[in-house]
Design a protein around this motif. Structure first.
Motif, PDB file in Angstrom:
ATOM      1  N   GLU A 144       1.975  -9.930  21.427  1.00  0.00           N
ATOM      2  CA  GLU A 144       0.989 -10.438  20.907  1.00  0.00           C
ATOM      3  C   GLU A 144       0.218  -9.533  19.717  1.00  0.00           C
ATOM      4  OE1 GLU A 144      -1.770 -13.595  22.678  1.00  0.00           O
ATOM      5  OE2 GLU A 144      -3.120 -11.971  22.518  1.00  0.00           O
ATOM      6  N   THR A 145      -0.104  -9.925  18.690  1.00  0.00           N
ATOM      7  CA  THR A 145      -0.722  -9.341  17.608  1.00  0.00           C
ATOM      8  C   THR A 145      -2.245  -9.663  17.498  1.00  0.00           C
ATOM      9  OG1 THR A 145       1.359  -8.781  16.728  1.00  0.00           O
ATOM     10  CG2 THR A 145      -0.552  -8.199  15.322  1.00  0.00           C
ATOM     11  N   SER A 146      -3.145  -8.887  17.506  1.00  0.00           N
ATOM     12  CA  SER A 146      -4.671  -9.314  17.456  1.00  0.00           C
ATOM     13  C   SER A 146      -4.939  -9.569  15.955  1.00  0.00           C
ATOM     14  CB  SER A 146      -5.414  -7.917  17.791  1.00  0.00           C
ATOM     15  OG  SER A 146      -5.387  -6.917  16.611  1.00  0.00           O
ATOM     16  N   VAL A 147      -6.155 -10.518  15.828  1.00  0.00           N
ATOM     17  CA  VAL A 147      -6.531 -11.095  14.546  1.00  0.00           C
ATOM     18  C   VAL A 147      -6.973  -9.800  13.727  1.00  0.00           C
ATOM     19  CG1 VAL A 147      -8.341 -12.068  13.521  1.00  0.00           C
ATOM     20  CG2 VAL A 147      -7.599 -12.902  15.700  1.00  0.00           C
ATOM     21  N   GLU A 148      -7.372  -8.734  14.197  1.00  0.00           N
ATOM     22  CA  GLU A 148      -7.740  -7.472  13.352  1.00  0.00           C
ATOM     23  C   GLU A 148      -6.718  -6.767  13.041  1.00  0.00           C
ATOM     24  OE1 GLU A 148      -8.764  -3.433  15.334  1.00  0.00           O
ATOM     25  OE2 GLU A 148     -10.766  -4.352  14.552  1.00  0.00           O
ATOM     26  N   ALA A 187      -9.738 -14.468   0.686  1.00  0.00           N
ATOM     27  CA  ALA A 187      -9.595 -15.840   1.093  1.00  0.00           C
ATOM     28  C   ALA A 187      -8.114 -15.925   2.238  1.00  0.00           C
ATOM     29  CB  ALA A 187      -9.482 -17.043   0.091  1.00  0.00           C
ATOM     30  N   GLU A 188      -6.996 -15.635   1.826  1.00  0.00           N
ATOM     31  CA  GLU A 188      -6.138 -15.383   2.782  1.00  0.00           C
ATOM     32  C   GLU A 188      -6.350 -14.644   3.997  1.00  0.00           C
ATOM     33  OE1 GLU A 188      -2.062 -15.854   0.343  1.00  0.00           O
ATOM     34  OE2 GLU A 188      -3.238 -14.359  -0.438  1.00  0.00           O
ATOM     35  N   ILE A 189      -7.040 -13.753   3.760  1.00  0.00           N
ATOM     36  CA  ILE A 189      -7.186 -12.853   5.170  1.00  0.00           C
ATOM     37  C   ILE A 189      -8.291 -13.333   5.881  1.00  0.00           C
ATOM     38  CG2 ILE A 189      -8.322 -10.750   5.958  1.00  0.00           C
ATOM     39  CD1 ILE A 189      -6.903  -9.391   3.205  1.00  0.00           C
ATOM     40  N   LEU A 207      -3.611  -8.489  12.222  1.00  0.00           N
ATOM     41  CA  LEU A 207      -3.032  -9.313  11.612  1.00  0.00           C
ATOM     42  C   LEU A 207      -3.785  -9.171  10.099  1.00  0.00           C
ATOM     43  CD1 LEU A 207      -2.445 -12.349  13.703  1.00  0.00           C
ATOM     44  CD2 LEU A 207      -0.666 -10.994  12.642  1.00  0.00           C
ATOM     45  N   GLN A 208      -5.228  -9.178  10.189  1.00  0.00           N
ATOM     46  CA  GLN A 208      -5.709  -9.087   9.062  1.00  0.00           C
ATOM     47  C   GLN A 208      -5.534  -7.565   8.232  1.00  0.00           C
ATOM     48  OE1 GLN A 208      -9.813  -9.817  10.542  1.00  0.00           O
ATOM     49  NE2 GLN A 208      -9.700 -11.816  10.045  1.00  0.00           N
ATOM     50  N   HIS A 209      -5.375  -6.640   9.062  1.00  0.00           N
ATOM     51  CA  HIS A 209      -4.738  -5.165   8.534  1.00  0.00           C
ATOM     52  C   HIS A 209      -3.567  -5.443   7.672  1.00  0.00           C
ATOM     53  CE1 HIS A 209      -4.381  -1.049   8.075  1.00  0.00           C
ATOM     54  NE2 HIS A 209      -3.055  -1.141   8.640  1.00  0.00           N
ATOM     55  N   PHE A 210      -2.881  -6.043   8.215  1.00  0.00           N
ATOM     56  CA  PHE A 210      -1.522  -6.341   7.668  1.00  0.00           C
ATOM     57  C   PHE A 210      -1.367  -7.096   6.462  1.00  0.00           C
ATOM     58  CE2 PHE A 210       0.735  -5.651  12.016  1.00  0.00           C
ATOM     59  CZ  PHE A 210       0.896  -4.237  12.039  1.00  0.00           C
ATOM     60  N   ALA A 211      -2.345  -8.095   6.558  1.00  0.00           N
ATOM     61  CA  ALA A 211      -2.473  -9.097   5.300  1.00  0.00           C
ATOM     62  C   ALA A 211      -2.919  -8.226   4.215  1.00  0.00           C
ATOM     63  CB  ALA A 211      -3.376 -10.295   5.357  1.00  0.00           C
ATOM     64  N   LYS A 212      -4.156  -7.541   4.358  1.00  0.00           N
ATOM     65  CA  LYS A 212      -4.784  -6.664   3.304  1.00  0.00           C
ATOM     66  C   LYS A 212      -3.729  -5.533   2.677  1.00  0.00           C
ATOM     67  CE  LYS A 212      -8.494  -3.527   2.571  1.00  0.00           C
ATOM     68  NZ  LYS A 212      -9.755  -2.763   3.159  1.00  0.00           N
ATOM     69  N   ASP A 213      -2.924  -4.983   3.638  1.00  0.00           N
ATOM     70  CA  ASP A 213      -1.834  -4.170   3.106  1.00  0.00           C
ATOM     71  C   ASP A 213      -0.853  -4.605   2.354  1.00  0.00           C
ATOM     72  OD1 ASP A 213      -3.221  -1.700   4.224  1.00  0.00           O
ATOM     73  OD2 ASP A 213      -1.660  -1.354   5.986  1.00  0.00           O
ATOM     74  N   LYS A 225       0.608  -1.118  -0.133  1.00  0.00           N
ATOM     75  CA  LYS A 225       0.082   0.035  -0.055  1.00  0.00           C
ATOM     76  C   LYS A 225       0.790   1.275  -0.046  1.00  0.00           C
ATOM     77  CE  LYS A 225      -4.240   1.541   2.090  1.00  0.00           C
ATOM     78  NZ  LYS A 225      -5.278   1.266   3.109  1.00  0.00           N
ATOM     79  N   LYS A 226       1.793   1.450   1.129  1.00  0.00           N
ATOM     80  CA  LYS A 226       2.690   2.524   0.972  1.00  0.00           C
ATOM     81  C   LYS A 226       3.815   2.267   1.495  1.00  0.00           C
ATOM     82  CE  LYS A 226       0.522   4.499   5.206  1.00  0.00           C
ATOM     83  NZ  LYS A 226       0.000   5.507   5.866  1.00  0.00           N
ATOM     84  N   GLY A 227       4.376   1.076   1.735  1.00  0.00           N
ATOM     85  CA  GLY A 227       5.758   0.673   2.204  1.00  0.00           C
ATOM     86  C   GLY A 227       5.833   0.941   3.725  1.00  0.00           C
TER      87      GLY A 227
END
Length: 157
Positions: A116-120, A134-136, A122-128, A71-73
């Motif tokens: 510890e990193t929350s699910v939310e 499906a992976e998210i 982790l999903q944000h990082f995966a999206k970025d 997204k922006k590095g």
């Protein structure tokens, strides 16, 4: 006062958008954030071992970049033997990484700790990172892992 805050927020957003387009491409000796040298850096494996007994490691860490936020590095990941790559974020979002830094060896200076990193999050990082929906969706549990906040990064090679 409210108008001033809104204006400042808009200026910051515009500046952040322009910053990605102006990131210097990765090449040996190029630094991002705080200016540092590549000397006296610990391997990521050594830092990982030290974090088994200490809560924080502060200093230089050397590693190979495996991924950068598309997204922006705003983050990068460093390769780790036998485990998931380690997340590296940048202090106060003060600098960003170019996309061509993937595969390069870098030295960074900052703080590493187990967090510890929350699910939310982790999903944000995966999206970025450009992962598919499906992976998210497969991310369903928080993860305890090493997190690094870097003050500066230098490209080694």
């Amino acid at each position: 006062m409210r108008t001033l805050l809104i204006t400042l927020s808009l200026c910051a957003a515009v500046t952040a958008g322009k910053a990605q387009n102006e990131i210097t491409p990765a090449a040996p000796g190029v630094t991002y954030g705080k200016t540092i040298t590549a000397t006296d850096a610990a391997s990521l494996g050594k830092v990982e071992s030290q974090l088994k007994s200490d809560s924080v490691y502060t200093g230089k860490i050397e590693g190979t970049v495996t991924e950068v936020c598309k997204k922006k590095g705003c983050f990068m990941k460093l390769a780790r033997n036998g485990s998931e790559p380690v997340m590296v974020r940048f202090k106060d979002y003060g600098f960003f990484m170019p996309q061509n830094i993937v595969g390069k060896t870098v030295v960074l200076e900052g703080k590493a700790r187990v967090k510890e990193t929350s699910v939310e999050r982790l999903q944000h990082f995966a999206k970025d990172a450009g992962k598919s929906d499906a992976e998210i969706a497969k991310i369903k549990e928080p993860r305890k892992d090493i997190e690094i906040i870097a003050d500066g990064v230098i490209v080694k090679n």
